[in-house]
Scaffold this active site. Structure first.
Site, PDB file in Angstrom:
ATOM      1  CG  HIS A  12      65.735   7.623   0.924  1.00  0.00           C
ATOM      2  ND1 HIS A  12      65.379   6.236   1.211  1.00  0.00           N
ATOM      3  CD2 HIS A  12      65.566   7.824  -0.247  1.00  0.00           C
ATOM      4  CE1 HIS A  12      65.053   5.547   0.243  1.00  0.00           C
ATOM      5  NE2 HIS A  12      65.353   6.570  -1.037  1.00  0.00           N
ATOM      6  CG  HIS A  59      68.814   5.008  -4.836  1.00  0.00           C
ATOM      7  ND1 HIS A  59      68.833   4.858  -3.480  1.00  0.00           N
ATOM      8  CD2 HIS A  59      67.547   5.636  -4.924  1.00  0.00           C
ATOM      9  CE1 HIS A  59      67.821   5.419  -2.887  1.00  0.00           C
ATOM     10  NE2 HIS A  59      66.990   5.761  -3.824  1.00  0.00           N
ATOM     11  CG  HIS A 193      59.858  11.423  -5.400  1.00  0.00           C
ATOM     12  ND1 HIS A 193      59.265  10.822  -4.526  1.00  0.00           N
ATOM     13  CD2 HIS A 193      61.080  11.195  -5.877  1.00  0.00           C
ATOM     14  CE1 HIS A 193      60.222   9.788  -4.142  1.00  0.00           C
ATOM     15  NE2 HIS A 193      61.429   9.966  -4.887  1.00  0.00           N
ATOM     16  CD  GLU A 240      61.853   6.235  -3.284  1.00  0.00           C
ATOM     17  OE1 GLU A 240      62.872   6.137  -4.003  1.00  0.00           O
ATOM     18  OE2 GLU A 240      61.969   6.913  -2.381  1.00  0.00           O
TER      19      GLU A 240
END
Length: 284
Positions: A12, A59, A193, A240
């Site tokens: 996402h 977030h 990431h 995640e």
């Protein structure tokens, strides 16, 4: 009875939403990524669900460091796109399903999961980017959405094992809902990431692909991967991926049913500084 018919998995990345919103999807940098979702859009149009339970992480938009629920289930009738500091995304309002969400909450909490129930919140790119990737840019989202926000931002984050177990509890909850609904569950976030520190920009293609193989073929073993392996191999934000295990745990084979059909698999780097993974599994 309601039934989970499929699970969808996708990264996402916020830059994906920005590329769509700013009309950059046709640019050479972005074309390969969006082509990877052409099949998915057609598949979704043909297998359109009534409700999607969308697993994502907030977030620091709806929740701040003042209040960090591990698992937060949205029970509202509607959710506005959040302003994440540069204005809200120009996407439709998200319509919820309070009746099914309340049933899931009742069932899952009685199944010994302590959920936080959220009756009002805005939803950020973690939820709206997957909708855009799968649905394009419609005037209205073509199904109702139940948000499930998972804390993978501030440690301690839930284990992959606990996320997998939550997916199993969600499947039991949906199965016991007395309405003929086609329900899909989407797990979002990842893949490898890291956004800060000496390893900022880390992408581990080999580990990502091996993890996808294991998620498909041996989800129980995949759920046992410790947090340190995600951090070491997939970067600090690679954690995640535990959210994908919620969606995988809700599939029929985990409860003794038939093995899911892999309808689509896609992997692309880079999108911004992130590896993008995508998978569609369908219950036979």
């Amino acid at each position: 009875m309601a039934r989970i018919t499929a699970s969808v998995y996708t990264s996402h990345v916020p830059a994906i939403g920005a590329a769509l919103d700013q009309g950059k999807a046709g640019e050479p940098y972005w074309q390969p990524l969006f082509r990877g979702f052409d099949f998915s859009k057609q598949w979704l149009a043909e297998q359109r669900p009534d409700v999607v339970l969308l697993v994502y992480n907030d977030h620091a938009t709806a929740f701040s460091l003042d209040f960090i629920p591990t698992f937060a289930l949205g029970t509202a009738a509607r959710y506005a796109p959040a302003d994440e500091g540069y204005g809200a995304r120009p996407v439709p309002e998200v319509l919820g399903d309070p009746e099914l969400a309340s049933h899931i909450a009742q069932s899952v909490i009685q199944d010994d999961f302590d959920l936080t129930l959220v009756n009002r919140m805005d939803v950020d790119h973690g939820l709206t980017v997957p909708l855009s990737l799968m649905c394009g840019q419609p005037r209205a989202w073509p199904f109702r959405v139940i948000p499930l926000a998972v804390n993978v931002v501030q440690y301690p984050a839930p284990s992959g094992r606990r996320c997998f177990q939550l997916g199993q509890a969600i499947r039991r909850a949906v199965d016991s809902f007395d309405a003929g609904l086609n329900v899909q569950i989407w797990g979002t976030g990842g893949m490898s990431h890291q956004l800060q520190g000496p390893r900022a920009g880390l992408i581990n293609r080999e580990w990502d692909q091996a993890w996808l193989d294991q998620l498909i073929d041996d989800p129980v073993a995949c759920s046992q991967i410790p947090h340190i392996d995600y951090v070491r191999e997939a970067g600090s934000e690679g954690i995640e991926l535990v959210m994908w295990l919620i969606a995988r745990g809700a599939m029929a084979d985990v409860a003794g049913g038939a093995r899911p059909v892999v309808k689509h698999r896609f992997y692309h780097v880079p999108a911004s500084n992130t590896a993008v993974g995508h998978l569609i599994l369908e219950n036979p």
